[in-house]
Design a protein around this motif. Structure first.
Motif, PDB file in Angstrom:
ATOM      1  N   ASP A   1     -11.111  -5.209   7.491  1.00  0.00           N
ATOM      2  CA  ASP A   1     -12.330  -4.442   7.777  1.00  0.00           C
ATOM      3  C   ASP A   1     -13.421  -4.904   6.815  1.00  0.00           C
ATOM      4  O   ASP A   1     -13.163  -5.072   5.609  1.00  0.00           O
ATOM      5  CB  ASP A   1     -12.090  -2.941   7.546  1.00  0.00           C
ATOM      6  CG  ASP A   1     -11.121  -2.356   8.565  1.00  0.00           C
ATOM      7  OD1 ASP A   1     -10.874  -3.023   9.595  1.00  0.00           O
ATOM      8  OD2 ASP A   1     -10.621  -1.237   8.320  1.00  0.00           O
ATOM      9  N   ILE A   2     -14.628  -5.112   7.338  1.00  0.00           N
ATOM     10  CA  ILE A   2     -15.741  -5.531   6.464  1.00  0.00           C
ATOM     11  C   ILE A   2     -16.828  -4.459   6.589  1.00  0.00           C
ATOM     12  O   ILE A   2     -17.291  -4.171   7.697  1.00  0.00           O
ATOM     13  CB  ILE A   2     -16.311  -6.904   6.890  1.00  0.00           C
ATOM     14  CG1 ILE A   2     -15.181  -7.947   6.963  1.00  0.00           C
ATOM     15  CG2 ILE A   2     -17.425  -7.363   5.941  1.00  0.00           C
ATOM     16  CD1 ILE A   2     -15.609  -9.292   7.562  1.00  0.00           C
ATOM     17  N   PRO A   3     -17.226  -3.831   5.451  1.00  0.00           N
ATOM     18  CA  PRO A   3     -18.239  -2.776   5.557  1.00  0.00           C
ATOM     19  C   PRO A   3     -19.632  -3.360   5.804  1.00  0.00           C
ATOM     20  O   PRO A   3     -19.894  -4.512   5.447  1.00  0.00           O
ATOM     21  CB  PRO A   3     -18.182  -2.103   4.178  1.00  0.00           C
ATOM     22  CG  PRO A   3     -17.688  -3.180   3.269  1.00  0.00           C
ATOM     23  CD  PRO A   3     -16.792  -4.065   4.077  1.00  0.00           C
ATOM     24  N   LYS A   4     -20.506  -2.558   6.406  1.00  0.00           N
ATOM     25  CA  LYS A   4     -21.900  -2.959   6.612  1.00  0.00           C
ATOM     26  C   LYS A   4     -22.482  -3.445   5.285  1.00  0.00           C
ATOM     27  O   LYS A   4     -22.299  -2.791   4.253  1.00  0.00           O
ATOM     28  CB  LYS A   4     -22.689  -1.750   7.126  1.00  0.00           C
ATOM     29  CG  LYS A   4     -24.145  -2.024   7.353  1.00  0.00           C
ATOM     30  CD  LYS A   4     -24.853  -0.805   7.904  1.00  0.00           C
ATOM     31  CE  LYS A   4     -26.345  -1.118   8.025  1.00  0.00           C
ATOM     32  NZ  LYS A   4     -27.114  -0.029   8.558  1.00  0.00           N
ATOM     33  N   GLY A   5     -23.126  -4.577   5.268  1.00  0.00           N
ATOM     34  CA  GLY A   5     -23.747  -5.118   4.049  1.00  0.00           C
ATOM     35  C   GLY A   5     -22.807  -6.018   3.250  1.00  0.00           C
ATOM     36  O   GLY A   5     -23.244  -6.726   2.340  1.00  0.00           O
ATOM     37  N   GLY A   6     -21.515  -5.983   3.572  1.00  0.00           N
ATOM     38  CA  GLY A   6     -20.549  -6.789   2.802  1.00  0.00           C
ATOM     39  C   GLY A   6     -20.692  -8.271   3.123  1.00  0.00           C
ATOM     40  O   GLY A   6     -21.049  -8.642   4.243  1.00  0.00           O
ATOM     41  N   GLU A   7     -20.419  -9.105   2.118  1.00  0.00           N
ATOM     42  CA  GLU A   7     -20.474 -10.553   2.373  1.00  0.00           C
ATOM     43  C   GLU A   7     -19.232 -10.978   3.148  1.00  0.00           C
ATOM     44  O   GLU A   7     -18.107 -10.564   2.829  1.00  0.00           O
ATOM     45  CB  GLU A   7     -20.590 -11.345   1.060  1.00  0.00           C
ATOM     46  CG  GLU A   7     -20.563 -12.841   1.327  1.00  0.00           C
ATOM     47  CD  GLU A   7     -21.247 -13.726   0.295  1.00  0.00           C
ATOM     48  OE1 GLU A   7     -21.674 -13.211  -0.761  1.00  0.00           O
ATOM     49  OE2 GLU A   7     -21.350 -14.943   0.566  1.00  0.00           O
ATOM     50  N   ILE A   8     -19.437 -11.795   4.159  1.00  0.00           N
ATOM     51  CA  ILE A   8     -18.324 -12.295   4.984  1.00  0.00           C
ATOM     52  C   ILE A   8     -17.884 -13.623   4.377  1.00  0.00           C
ATOM     53  O   ILE A   8     -18.685 -14.546   4.224  1.00  0.00           O
ATOM     54  CB  ILE A   8     -18.785 -12.476   6.454  1.00  0.00           C
ATOM     55  CG1 ILE A   8     -19.311 -11.134   7.006  1.00  0.00           C
ATOM     56  CG2 ILE A   8     -17.642 -12.998   7.314  1.00  0.00           C
ATOM     57  CD1 ILE A   8     -19.977 -11.244   8.369  1.00  0.00           C
ATOM     58  N   THR A   9     -16.602 -13.690   4.001  1.00  0.00           N
ATOM     59  CA  THR A   9     -16.129 -14.890   3.292  1.00  0.00           C
ATOM     60  C   THR A   9     -15.022 -15.582   4.079  1.00  0.00           C
ATOM     61  O   THR A   9     -14.349 -14.969   4.901  1.00  0.00           O
ATOM     62  CB  THR A   9     -15.578 -14.519   1.902  1.00  0.00           C
ATOM     63  OG1 THR A   9     -14.545 -13.543   2.063  1.00  0.00           O
ATOM     64  CG2 THR A   9     -16.660 -13.974   0.993  1.00  0.00           C
ATOM     65  N   THR A  10     -14.865 -16.851   3.764  1.00  0.00           N
ATOM     66  CA  THR A  10     -13.776 -17.606   4.366  1.00  0.00           C
ATOM     67  C   THR A  10     -13.108 -18.402   3.248  1.00  0.00           C
ATOM     68  O   THR A  10     -13.533 -18.332   2.098  1.00  0.00           O
ATOM     69  CB  THR A  10     -14.312 -18.522   5.491  1.00  0.00           C
ATOM     70  OG1 THR A  10     -13.201 -19.062   6.205  1.00  0.00           O
ATOM     71  CG2 THR A  10     -15.149 -19.669   4.937  1.00  0.00           C
ATOM     72  N   THR A  11     -12.051 -19.153   3.585  1.00  0.00           N
ATOM     73  CA  THR A  11     -11.436 -19.946   2.517  1.00  0.00           C
ATOM     74  C   THR A  11     -11.613 -21.431   2.781  1.00  0.00           C
ATOM     75  O   THR A  11     -11.540 -21.874   3.925  1.00  0.00           O
ATOM     76  CB  THR A  11      -9.945 -19.609   2.314  1.00  0.00           C
ATOM     77  OG1 THR A  11      -9.425 -20.462   1.301  1.00  0.00           O
ATOM     78  CG2 THR A  11      -9.115 -19.794   3.574  1.00  0.00           C
TER      79      THR A  11
END
Ligand SMILES: C[S@@+](CC[C@H](N)C(=O)[O-])C[C@H]1O[C@@H](n2cnc3c(N)ncnc32)[C@H](O)[C@@H]1O
Length: 445
Positions: free
Chosen positions: A258-268
């Protein structure tokens, strides 16, 4: 580019491109794949430069975006030289170079196709030295530069998007160009403007491109692809988003947690099951940064002990793990006898385990591999070590991909056990719906 500072300044993303312009370029690049109201946006990031952020709460498993490659090309790595650079079909044993003598590996159909024309002319203008030789072989050094050449043939708007991407300034990239230039008689090394552009494009590719598997005519080839939006995502060792590639040209990004509103979306940018040091060294060497994420600062690695080795003290078979985080040369300490070992000693031991296990992976049948993993590896490698986990992954991969029916019930039971072990490690890491989980549960191919 005469001083390091000048070189670094030159490699920075185009300052004239505002955040709004970058967003517009990305929108145009996404075309029909852009959602009406995307759940992501691009903003400046506390982690590094720009990043991708959630515009609303995103649930684990939810699609974030899909993106076609802006440009693809060959990786030019060993074992990846025998496919057509246009349609990726396996090439015949002989007669595999372009019939127009550009020296690129191109099938007979693609040699005359529009898709190959511009790059073929480009290469011939530079006069490849190999064209004079009778010897028919692919030159990985000139092949590697092909993706950069393709960038020169993108539209003005697409070039602008490439200019807006980050390019790290590493010496190795210069070497890549120098070595490629030596393959041609007429490489424009004195054309300053061209060389500056080429240097930056090679930097953009090395900083941002992904290796994306592509299936063609029953064989799989790794493509080098530039997916600008996917690339803007910053790295985290256990990221909250997962990406995979559909046939080498479509990136699919979903929330792993789950990613909250405003959170940075990360990958590897690394393999998720590599140990702390292996990831750290890889990121430093290929992407030029030291990762400071939560996982990198925990020497138990969320209790997975992926880096652990056996104690070198006689009679002790305790687990030895790196003591300090934030260094690529830590001391190592035994959790049982408290002995401390210098990094050089443990690095040699880790290399030995890696080479021994990798040699087996490359030469053994699945049956022998299972015996090796179960009977011999436990003598020199703790079961938690990532190299042993990689060997188990290799067995799962081979057993599910190639003739799954040929294995005995015992072998299938070993494979299922390996899969459960790996799922448990991913769970400990908090990896959520990550790509590796989807691959080993065969949710994606
Ligand atoms: C593909 S780019 C990512 C997008 C980049 N932030 C931008 O503004 O275009 C990769 C580069 O971003 C930076 N980066 C990404 N993740 C990072 C992290 N976790 N810590 C530090 N730097 C990071 C590094 O400079 C890396 O070479």
């Amino acid at each position: 580019m005469d001083t390091t500072a000048a070189m670094v300044a030159h490699m920075a993303p185009d300052k004239d491109t505002s955040a709004e312009q970058l967003a517009a370029l990305i929108d145009s690049h996404l075309g029909d794949l852009r959602e009406e109201e995307p759940n992501w946006t691009i903003k400046s990031s506390k982690v590094a430069g720009r990043g991708v952020f959630a515009t609303r709460d995103i649930a684990a498993g939810e699609l974030i975006f899909r993106e076609r490659a802006l440009v693809t090309g060959p990786t030019a790595r060993k074992g990846q030289l025998s496919s057509c650079v246009c349609c990726h079909q396996m090439l015949p044993q002989s007669g595999f170079l372009c019939r127009h003598r550009c020296t690129l590996p191109v099938c007979a159909d693609c040699s005359d196709a529009e898709i190959h024309r511009a790059e073929c002319e480009h290469f011939r203008r530079w006069q490849p030295k190999d064209a004079d030789e009778e010897l028919e072989q692919v030159n990985p050094l000139s092949l590697r530069i092909l993706t950069a050449v393709r960038v020169f043939h993108l539209s003005k708007e697409q070039r602008h998007l490439v200019d807006a991407m980050q390019a790290n300034a590493q010496r190795g990239y210069r070497q890549e160009i120098i070595k490629a230039a030596q393959c041609f008689r007429n490489f424009p090394t004195t054309d300053r403007e061209f060389m500056d552009q080429l240097f930056r494009i090679v930097g953009v590719l090395n900083t941002n491109a992904f290796e994306a598997p592509c299936r063609s005519g029953g064989h799989e080839v790794l493509l080098r692809g530039l997916f600008p939006l996917t690339a803007i995502m910053n790295h985290e060792c256990t990221p909250n988003a997962s990406h995979y590639f559909d046939n080498g040209t479509l990136a699919v990004v979903r929330a792993a947690r789950d990613i909250p509103k405003g959170g940075e979306i990360t990958t590897t940018y690394t393999k998720i099951l590599w140990g702390n040091l292996t990831r750290g060294i890889f990121l430093k060497m290929t992407k030029n940064f030291n990762c400071d994420c939560v996982r990198c600062n925990d020497n138990t690695e969320n209790g997975t002990y992926l880096s652990a080795l056996f104690c070198r003290e006689q009679g002790c078979r305790g687990l030895v793990i790196p003591v300090q985080t934030r260094t690529l040369q830590p001391d190592w300490k035994c959790l049982s006898c408290d002995n401390v070992f210098p990094h050089s000693k443990m690095a040699r031991y880790q290399d030995f385990a890696l080479n021994t296990i990798n040699n087996r992976i490359n030469t053994s049948s699945v049956r022998d591999m299972i015996h090796f993993i179960n009977e011999l590896c436990p003598r020199f490698c703790p079961p938690s070590n990532y190299v042993l986990i990689e060997a188990k992954l290799n067995v799962i991969w081979r057993m599910t991909r190639f003739d799954p029916e040929q294995y005995t019930p015992e072998e299938v039971a070993h494979k299922d056990r390996y899969r459960e072990e790996i799922l448990a490690i991913l769970h400990k890491l908090g990896a959520g719906e990550c790509t590796l989980k989807k691959l080993i549960t065969e949710e994606i191919q």
